[in-house]
Design a protein around this motif. Structure first.
Motif, mmCIF file in Angstrom:
data_model
loop_
_atom_site.group_PDB
_atom_site.id
_atom_site.type_symbol
_atom_site.label_atom_id
_atom_site.label_comp_id
_atom_site.label_asym_id
_atom_site.label_seq_id
_atom_site.Cartn_x
_atom_site.Cartn_y
_atom_site.Cartn_z
ATOM 1 N N VAL A 43 0.852 -1.189 0.000
ATOM 2 C CA VAL A 43 0.000 0.000 0.000
ATOM 3 C C VAL A 43 0.888 1.238 0.000
ATOM 4 N N ASP A 44 0.417 2.312 -0.597
ATOM 5 C CA ASP A 44 1.303 3.468 -0.715
ATOM 6 C C ASP A 44 0.745 4.775 -0.174
ATOM 7 N N ALA A 45 -0.539 4.896 -0.007
ATOM 8 C CA ALA A 45 -1.080 6.204 0.342
ATOM 9 C C ALA A 45 -1.009 6.460 1.843
ATOM 10 N N PRO A 46 -0.380 7.577 2.263
ATOM 11 C CA PRO A 46 -0.439 7.937 3.685
ATOM 12 C C PRO A 46 -1.899 8.027 4.114
ATOM 13 N N GLY A 47 -2.203 7.497 5.279
ATOM 14 C CA GLY A 47 -3.579 7.505 5.750
ATOM 15 C C GLY A 47 -4.299 6.214 5.443
ATOM 16 N N THR A 48 -3.701 5.397 4.538
ATOM 17 C CA THR A 48 -4.298 4.086 4.288
ATOM 18 C C THR A 48 -4.206 3.277 5.570
ATOM 19 N N GLU A 49 -5.304 2.667 5.979
ATOM 20 C CA GLU A 49 -5.260 1.856 7.188
ATOM 21 C C GLU A 49 -5.208 0.398 6.811
ATOM 22 N N PHE A 50 -4.360 -0.339 7.521
ATOM 23 C CA PHE A 50 -4.401 -1.782 7.360
ATOM 24 C C PHE A 50 -4.541 -2.438 8.720
ATOM 25 N N CYS A 51 -4.971 -3.672 8.715
ATOM 26 C CA CYS A 51 -5.358 -4.379 9.946
ATOM 27 C C CYS A 51 -6.483 -3.620 10.664
ATOM 28 N N GLY A 52 -7.144 -2.729 9.992
ATOM 29 C CA GLY A 52 -8.246 -2.013 10.607
ATOM 30 C C GLY A 52 -7.838 -0.793 11.408
ATOM 31 N N PHE A 53 -6.567 -0.695 11.791
ATOM 32 C CA PHE A 53 -6.194 0.436 12.656
ATOM 33 C C PHE A 53 -4.787 0.979 12.411
ATOM 34 N N LEU A 54 -3.934 0.264 11.682
ATOM 35 C CA LEU A 54 -2.561 0.728 11.487
ATOM 36 C C LEU A 54 -2.482 1.647 10.278
ATOM 37 N N ASP A 55 -1.911 2.813 10.472
ATOM 38 C CA ASP A 55 -1.796 3.793 9.394
ATOM 39 C C ASP A 55 -0.505 3.536 8.621
ATOM 40 N N ALA A 56 -0.631 3.396 7.303
ATOM 41 C CA ALA A 56 0.535 3.102 6.461
ATOM 42 C C ALA A 56 1.591 4.199 6.530
ATOM 43 N N PHE A 57 1.204 5.376 7.055
ATOM 44 C CA PHE A 57 2.151 6.472 7.167
ATOM 45 C C PHE A 57 3.105 6.266 8.347
ATOM 46 N N TYR A 58 2.688 5.465 9.326
ATOM 47 C CA TYR A 58 3.493 5.271 10.531
ATOM 48 C C TYR A 58 4.011 3.851 10.689
ATOM 49 N N THR A 59 3.480 2.940 9.911
ATOM 50 C CA THR A 59 3.819 1.528 10.082
ATOM 51 C C THR A 59 4.403 0.970 8.792
ATOM 52 N N PRO A 60 5.674 0.585 8.803
ATOM 53 C CA PRO A 60 6.278 0.084 7.554
ATOM 54 C C PRO A 60 5.637 -1.208 7.058
ATOM 55 N N ALA A 61 5.289 -2.091 7.995
ATOM 56 C CA ALA A 61 4.742 -3.387 7.581
ATOM 57 C C ALA A 61 4.035 -4.030 8.764
ATOM 58 N N ALA A 62 3.117 -4.926 8.461
ATOM 59 C CA ALA A 62 2.416 -5.637 9.536
ATOM 60 C C ALA A 62 1.811 -6.920 8.998
ATOM 61 N N TYR A 63 1.505 -7.820 9.920
ATOM 62 C CA TYR A 63 0.710 -9.001 9.583
ATOM 63 C C TYR A 63 -0.603 -8.894 10.339
ATOM 64 N N CYS A 64 -1.689 -9.115 9.654
ATOM 65 C CA CYS A 64 -3.011 -9.043 10.281
ATOM 66 C C CYS A 64 -3.612 -10.442 10.319
ATOM 67 N N PRO A 65 -3.688 -11.048 11.514
ATOM 68 C CA PRO A 65 -4.217 -12.416 11.609
ATOM 69 C C PRO A 65 -5.665 -12.513 11.112
ATOM 70 N N ALA A 66 -6.478 -11.501 11.407
ATOM 71 C CA ALA A 66 -7.900 -11.582 11.066
ATOM 72 C C ALA A 66 -8.110 -11.704 9.560
ATOM 73 N N SER A 67 -7.297 -10.972 8.791
ATOM 74 C CA SER A 67 -7.470 -11.009 7.334
ATOM 75 C C SER A 67 -6.405 -11.877 6.661
ATOM 76 N N ASN A 68 -5.517 -12.479 7.452
ATOM 77 C CA ASN A 68 -4.503 -13.387 6.912
ATOM 78 C C ASN A 68 -3.624 -12.673 5.877
ATOM 79 N N ARG A 69 -3.199 -11.459 6.222
ATOM 80 C CA ARG A 69 -2.595 -10.580 5.246
ATOM 81 C C ARG A 69 -1.284 -9.961 5.747
ATOM 82 N N VAL A 70 -0.258 -10.006 4.911
ATOM 83 C CA VAL A 70 0.971 -9.249 5.157
ATOM 84 C C VAL A 70 0.859 -7.971 4.334
ATOM 85 N N THR A 71 1.051 -6.829 4.993
ATOM 86 C CA THR A 71 0.971 -5.560 4.278
ATOM 87 C C THR A 71 2.271 -4.790 4.458
ATOM 88 N N VAL A 72 2.782 -4.234 3.368
ATOM 89 C CA VAL A 72 3.991 -3.410 3.409
ATOM 90 C C VAL A 72 3.623 -2.036 2.864
#
Ligand SMILES: [Zn+2]
Length: 198
Positions: free
Chosen positions: A57-86
Motif C-alpha cells: 500500500v502506498d497512500a499515507p492515511g491508508t489503514e491496514f489491519c483495521g487500525f494501522l496507518d501506512a504512514f506510521y507503520t512500515p509493515a504488519a501481519y493481520c491475523p484476522a485477514s490473513n494478510r501481510v501488508t507493506v
C-alpha cells in the motif's frame, strides 16, 4: 536488407514485449519463494499450511489491519485477514533488501498464527519472527536467489527497525533491543528453523 533487419527486430521486440509486461515484481518473487519454502517446512513436519495474502500500500492515511496507518507503520501481519501488508511510503517496491527483511519477518507472524511455534510473550513472537527471517534469508543466499551481502544488509535493517530510542512509546520493548534482534536473526541465519524453536 537493412529494412528487413529492422522489420525482423520489430517482430522480435513484439514477441518479447508480452513476457516483459508479465515480469514479476520484486514482492511477487519474494512471495513465491517464501511461500514455497514455508510450505515445504510445514510438509516436513506433517502440518497443513495456508498461504497469506501480500499487499503493498502506498497512500499515507491508508489503514491496514483495521487500525494501522501506512504512514506510521512500515509493515504488519493481520491475523484476522490473513494478510501481510507493506507500506511503500517507507519502502520502494524495488527495494529488494528492505522488502525481503520486512516480508520474511511479517510472514513469521503468519506462521505463528498457523500453528503453535512455542512462543508466548510479545517479545518472543517478535524475536522468533526475526529468527525465521534470518533462516529464510540464509536459504535464499545459499540457493543463489540473492547475493550473500543481502543477508548482512537484512541483519542491519532488522536491528535498525523496531524498538530503538526514538520509537513510539506504545511500541516500546516489543521487538527487543538491537542486540536481541541481531542474536535472533543470526540464530536463524546460521542454524535454520530448528534454532528458532520450530
Ligand atoms: Zn513483528
Amino acid at each position: 536488407m537493412a529494412r528487413r533487419f529492422v522489420l525482423a527486430l520489430a517482430v522480435v521486440l513484439a514477441l518479447l514485449a508480452p513476457s516483459v509486461a508479465r515480469a514479476q515484481s520484486t514482492s511477487d518473487l519474494i512471495y513465491a519463494e517464501l511461500d514455497a519454502w514455508w510450505a515445504a517446512a510445514f510438509a516436513e513436519r506433517g502440518l497443513s499450511y495456508n498461504s497469506p495474502q501480500l499487499d503493498l500500500v502506498d497512500a499515507p492515511g491508508t489503514e491496514f489491519c483495521g487500525f494501522l496507518d501506512a504512514f506510521y507503520t512500515p509493515a504488519a501481519y493481520c491475523p484476522a485477514s490473513n494478510r501481510v501488508t507493506v507500506s511503500t511510503g517507507f519502502v520502494s517496491p524495488d527495494a529488494l533488501t528492505a522488502l525481503l527483511t520486512l516480508i520474511s519477518h511479517e510472514w513469521g507472524h503468519h506462521i505463528q498464527n498457523q500453528t503453535d511455534t512455542g512462543v508466548s510473550s510479545a517479545i518472543e513472537y517478535e524475536l522468533q519472527a526475526d529468527c525465521f527471517a534470518g533462516a529464510f534469508i540464509a536459504y535464499a543466499t545459499e540457493a543463489d536467489l540473492v547475493s550473500p551481502i543481502i543477508g548482512t544488509l537484512a541483519l542491519q535493517l532488522s536491528q535498525a527497525a523496531g524498538d530503538v530510542w526514538w520509537a513510539a512509546p506504545f511500541d516500546e520493548a516489543i521487538h527487543g533491543t538491537q542486540s536481541d534482534r541481531a542474536i535472533a536473526f543470526l540464530a536463524g541465519q546460521s542454524g535454520g528453523l530448528e534454532s528458532c524453536g520450530f
